[in-house]
Design an enzyme around this catalytic site. Structure first.
Site, mmCIF file in Angstrom:
data_model
loop_
_atom_site.group_PDB
_atom_site.id
_atom_site.type_symbol
_atom_site.label_atom_id
_atom_site.label_comp_id
_atom_site.label_asym_id
_atom_site.label_seq_id
_atom_site.Cartn_x
_atom_site.Cartn_y
_atom_site.Cartn_z
ATOM 1 N N HIS A 41 2.667 4.573 0.978
ATOM 2 C CA HIS A 41 3.208 5.083 2.245
ATOM 3 C C HIS A 41 3.752 6.489 2.035
ATOM 4 C CE1 HIS A 41 2.753 1.092 4.021
ATOM 5 N NE2 HIS A 41 3.063 1.620 5.189
ATOM 6 N N ASP A 72 5.160 -2.173 4.905
ATOM 7 C CA ASP A 72 4.620 -3.125 5.895
ATOM 8 C C ASP A 72 5.219 -4.524 5.700
ATOM 9 O OD1 ASP A 72 3.153 -0.953 6.629
ATOM 10 O OD2 ASP A 72 1.187 -1.822 6.197
ATOM 11 N N GLU A 92 0.835 -1.205 0.000
ATOM 12 C CA GLU A 92 0.000 0.000 0.000
ATOM 13 C C GLU A 92 0.866 1.251 0.000
ATOM 14 O OE1 GLU A 92 -2.278 0.614 3.622
ATOM 15 O OE2 GLU A 92 -0.549 0.161 4.873
ATOM 16 N N HIS A 101 0.706 -4.675 9.402
ATOM 17 C CA HIS A 101 -0.297 -3.848 8.699
ATOM 18 C C HIS A 101 -1.532 -3.711 9.592
ATOM 19 C CE1 HIS A 101 -2.790 -2.227 5.521
ATOM 20 N NE2 HIS A 101 -3.547 -3.311 5.452
ATOM 21 N N GLU A 145 -4.589 -2.828 9.437
ATOM 22 C CA GLU A 145 -5.930 -3.315 9.105
ATOM 23 C C GLU A 145 -6.057 -4.837 9.082
ATOM 24 O OE1 GLU A 145 -4.285 -0.864 7.708
ATOM 25 O OE2 GLU A 145 -5.561 0.724 6.937
ATOM 26 N N GLU A 160 7.314 4.153 11.358
ATOM 27 C CA GLU A 160 7.620 3.386 10.142
ATOM 28 C C GLU A 160 8.831 3.973 9.413
ATOM 29 O OE1 GLU A 160 3.718 1.079 8.560
ATOM 30 O OE2 GLU A 160 3.805 3.185 8.012
ATOM 31 N N HIS A 200 1.069 6.212 10.176
ATOM 32 C CA HIS A 200 1.213 5.613 8.849
ATOM 33 C C HIS A 200 2.192 6.467 8.058
ATOM 34 C CE1 HIS A 200 0.209 3.502 5.180
ATOM 35 N NE2 HIS A 200 0.040 4.663 4.590
HETATM 36 ZN ZN ZN Z 1 2.605 0.838 7.039
HETATM 37 MN MN MN Z 2 -0.376 -0.656 6.594
#
Ligand code: ZN
Ligand code: MN
Length: 275
Positions: free
Chosen positions: A31, A40, A29, A115, A117, A174, A169
C-alpha cells in the site's frame, strides 16, 4: 464490545446462531510507502468490528489473503509482500467458511470485503453455497465503499479529486480510514512528493505485468488531504448504510412485504398504532 467468534466457546457460538454473523475479508498487499501491507485486512476487521457492535453480530476471524493484486487497482504482483491467491483458492476458502456457518445453523451472514479484486470470487463462492444449500441462508455481500451515496462522497472528498474506486489504492480513503483506526501505522512523511493523480492506467490489460506499469512507490492516486476526520465520515456513512441493509435483509426479513422500503414499513406501523 463486539462479540468475536474466536473468543467464544463452541457452545456460546452456537447459542448466537439466531444473530447475524459477519465475515470480514481483506488482503495482504503493498500500500505504497506510507501504509502497511495489512491495510485491507485491518480495515475489513475494524469496520466489521464496528458493525458487529451495532447489529449485535458475531465477528468471524478475518480472511487475510485475497485475490491477485492488479496493476490498475492494487499495484500488481511485482511488489515484495503482495501475497496473491489464485481465484480458485479464494472461492474455495470463502465457500468452505460459509458452508460451515450455514451447517452450524447460521442464517444471516454478512460478508464485508475491503479488497477491490476479491469481489467476483466472493460472489462466486456465495452463489455456489446458495445453490448447494437451497437458499436457506441470507448472505449479504458488500465492499465498505459500495453503500456510500453521492451525498456521502461529497462530504468525504469535500473538494479533493476522486479518481474512482479502482485507483483509490493507498490514497485518500484508505489513508483516512487508517488515520481513524490505526494512526500509529500511518507514515505521511513517507509519501513521495511526485504522488500525483497523474497515473493514468492503460485502457487495456497486458500480461506479463512489467516494472514501470505502475508508479514505483506503489500508490495509484495521491493521499494528499487524507485525515482522521474524513476517515470517521466514511465509517459513519458506511455504518448507517450497512446497519440499514442488515435491518432490511436480516432482522425484518418481512416476506409479506419484500418490496417495501424500511421507511414505508415504519410509516405503516405508525398508522396502525395511531388509531
Ligand atoms: Zn487497499
Ligand atoms: Mn486491495
Amino acid at each position: 464490545m463486539a462479540v468475536r467468534m474466536d473468543q467464544l466457546s463452541w457452545k456460546e457460538f452456537a447459542e448466537r446462531s439466531h444473530q447475524p454473523v459477519i465475515l470480514p475479508i481483506g488482503s495482504t498487499e503493498q500500500h505504497g510507502q506510507h501504509l502497511p501491507m495489512g491495510v485491507d485486512t485491518i480495515l475489513a476487521e475494524c469496520i466489521a468490528t464496528d458493525l458487529a457492535e451495532r447489529i449485535d453480530g458475531t465477528l468471524m476471524p478475518t480472511l487475510s489473503y485475497g485475490y491477485k493484486s492488479r496493476p490498475q487497482s492494487g499495484g500488481g504482483p511485482l511488489f515484495p509482500g503482495t501475497i496473491d491467491l489464485n481465484g480458485s483458492t479464494v472461492i474455495a476458502q470463502v465457500r468452505d467458511v460459509l458452508r460451515e456457518l450455514i451447517d452450524d445453523g447460521f442464517r444471516n451472514i454478512l460478508v464485508l470485503n475491503a479488497h477491490f479484486e476479491n469481489e467476483a470470487f466472493i460472489l462466486e463462492a456465495i452463489d455456489l453455497v446458495n445453490r448447494e444449500t437451497g437458499g436457506v441462508a441470507t448472505v449479504v455481500e458488500t465492499n465498505w465503499w459500495d453503500p456510500l451515496t453521492p451525498h456521502d462522497m461529497e462530504a468525504i472528498f469535500d473538494g479533493l479529486p476522486f479518481p474512482g474506486w479502482a485507483l483509490e489504492h493507498a490514497a485518500v480513503t484508505e489513508t483516512s480510514l487508517m488515520l481513524h483506526y490505526a494512526p500509529e501505522l500511518v507514515h505521511l512523511d513517507r509519501v513521495p512528493t511526485d504522488t500525483g493523480t497523474s497515473f493514468a492506467p492503460a485502457p487495456y490489460v497486458r500480461y506479463p505485468v512489467r516494472p514501470g506499469d505502475v508508479p514505483a512507490h506503489g500508490g495509484l492516486a495521491s493521499p494528499a488531504g487524507a485525515s482522521a476526520e474524513r476517515g470517521q465520515l466514511i465509517v459513519e456513512a458506511c455504518m448507517r448504510a450497512v446497519v440499514s441493509i442488515c435491518e432490511q435483509e436480516f432482522v425484518g426479513r418481512q416476506p409479506e412485504h419484500p418490496a417495501l422500503e424500511p421507511q414505508v414499513i415504519e410509516e405503516l406501523k405508525t398508522i396502525g398504532t395511531a388509531s
